[in-house]
Design an enzyme around this catalytic site. Structure first.
Site, short mmCIF file in Angstrom:
data_model
loop_
_atom_site.label_atom_id
_atom_site.label_comp_id
_atom_site.label_asym_id
_atom_site.label_seq_id
_atom_site.Cartn_x
_atom_site.Cartn_y
_atom_site.Cartn_z
N PRO A 9 0.78 -1.23 0.00
CA PRO A 9 0.00 0.00 0.00
C PRO A 9 0.82 1.29 0.00
CG PRO A 9 -0.93 -1.55 1.55
CD PRO A 9 0.31 -2.19 0.99
N ASN A 10 0.39 2.20 -0.84
CA ASN A 10 0.92 3.58 -0.93
C ASN A 10 2.31 3.69 -1.54
OD1 ASN A 10 -1.35 5.02 0.28
ND2 ASN A 10 -0.82 3.89 2.11
N ARG A 17 5.01 11.08 -2.25
CA ARG A 17 4.63 10.75 -0.87
C ARG A 17 5.76 11.08 0.10
NH1 ARG A 17 4.31 4.62 1.55
NH2 ARG A 17 3.53 5.28 3.57
N TYR A 22 10.79 9.23 2.17
CA TYR A 22 10.90 8.14 1.20
C TYR A 22 11.72 8.48 -0.05
CZ TYR A 22 7.23 6.10 4.10
OH TYR A 22 6.52 5.59 5.16
N ASN A 73 8.28 -5.30 0.22
CA ASN A 73 8.05 -4.16 1.10
C ASN A 73 6.53 -4.09 1.26
OD1 ASN A 73 7.63 -1.77 2.39
ND2 ASN A 73 8.98 -0.57 1.06
N ALA A 76 2.42 -0.46 4.99
CA ALA A 76 1.77 -0.50 6.31
C ALA A 76 1.35 -1.92 6.70
CB ALA A 76 0.55 0.42 6.31
N HIS A 79 2.98 -4.17 9.43
CA HIS A 79 2.75 -4.08 10.87
C HIS A 79 1.53 -4.87 11.35
CE1 HIS A 79 5.77 -1.13 10.13
NE2 HIS A 79 4.94 -0.36 9.43
N ASP A 86 0.83 -15.39 6.51
CA ASP A 86 0.35 -16.75 6.27
C ASP A 86 0.64 -17.20 4.84
OD1 ASP A 86 -0.49 -17.05 8.87
OD2 ASP A 86 -2.60 -16.60 8.46
N GLU A 97 12.67 -8.95 3.58
CA GLU A 97 11.81 -7.79 3.89
C GLU A 97 12.63 -6.50 3.67
OE1 GLU A 97 10.43 -7.95 7.93
OE2 GLU A 97 9.61 -5.92 7.87
N HIS A 99 12.46 -2.11 3.65
CA HIS A 99 11.77 -0.83 3.89
C HIS A 99 12.69 0.30 3.47
CE1 HIS A 99 8.67 -2.88 6.09
NE2 HIS A 99 9.63 -3.56 6.68
N LEU A 100 12.11 1.30 2.86
CA LEU A 100 12.92 2.46 2.46
C LEU A 100 13.38 3.25 3.68
CD1 LEU A 100 10.35 2.45 0.00
CD2 LEU A 100 12.29 3.67 -0.94
N SER A 101 12.44 3.51 4.59
CA SER A 101 12.78 4.29 5.78
C SER A 101 13.31 3.36 6.87
CB SER A 101 11.52 5.02 6.29
OG SER A 101 10.54 4.09 6.71
N ARG A 106 11.24 5.63 13.71
CA ARG A 106 9.93 6.26 13.50
C ARG A 106 8.95 5.85 14.62
NH1 ARG A 106 8.11 5.45 7.55
NH2 ARG A 106 6.76 7.20 8.14
N ARG A 110 5.56 1.21 14.04
CA ARG A 110 6.32 0.71 12.88
C ARG A 110 7.45 -0.23 13.29
NH1 ARG A 110 4.29 3.99 8.66
NH2 ARG A 110 3.71 6.03 9.44
#
Ligand code: DQA
Length: 143
Positions: A9-10, A17, A22, A73, A76, A79, A86, A97, A99-101, A106, A110
C-alpha cells in the site's frame, strides 16, 4: 534466478509521498534501476504493486512455484498483515523484507513487523538502495 518483488500500500505514491522520508524517486524509476541492477547477475525479476492485501496474497500464491525468492516491502501491512505472513508461510517462499525508511527511528507501531521472523533478513533505512542490497545478497546464493 527468478525473483518476485512486491510493494504494498501507498508505495505507488513514491516520488510525491513524504519525500523527506521516502525520497523523490517514483516506484517506476526505482523498479527500472532494480531491473538494470539485476541484469548484471542474470536475474529475472517480476515486479508487482498493490494497495490491497488480498491481491498481494493472490500474487504470492500464483507465483511461488515460479520464483526462487520474494523481496517484499509490504508498506503498512508490515505491521498487521497476518494474511501476508500466512501466504509466505504456506508457500515456504524464501523472503527478504525491505523498507525504504528506518522503521526503528519512527513511530513505535512501525517497530513491529509480522513477517520479520519468517524472513531470511530485513533491510531498513537505506532508501531504494535496500532493494538492490537484497538482490546483491541473493546473487551470492545458489537457488
Ligand atoms: C515502509 C514503512 C512502513 O511503516 C510504511 O507504512 C510504508 C513504507 C517503508 O518502506 O519505509 O508504507 O514500508
Amino acid at each position: 534466478m527468478n525473483i518476485l518483488i512486491i510493494n504494498g500500500p501507498n508505495l505507488n505514491f513514491l516520488g510525491k509521498r513524504e519525500p523527506e522520508i521516502y525520497g523523490d524517486k517514483t516506484l517506476e524509476l526505482i523498479n527500472s534501476e532494480i531491473k538494470d541492477f539485476g541484469k548484471k547477475y542474470g536475474m529475472k525479476i517480476e515486479f508487482f504493486h498493490s494497495n490491497h492485501e488480498g491481491y498481494i496474497i493472490d500474487k504470492i500464491q500464483q507465483n511461488y512455484e515460479k520464483v526462487d525468492y520474494l523481496v517484499i516491502n509490504p508498506g503498512a501491512l508490515t505491521h498487521y498483515g497476518i494474511g501476508i505472513r500466512d501466504a509466505i508461510l504456506s508457500t515456504n517462499l524464501k523472503t527478504i523484507e525491505v523498507h525504504l525508511s528506518n522503521v526503528y527511528s519512527r513511530e513505535e507501531f512501525r517497530h513491529k513487523s509480522v513477517i520479520s521472523d519468517i524472513c531470511i533478513g530485513k533491510i531498513t533505512g537505506f532508501g531504494s538502495e535496500g532493494y538492490k542490497m537484497a538482490l546483491q545478497y541473493l546473487s551470492n546464493l545458489k537457488k
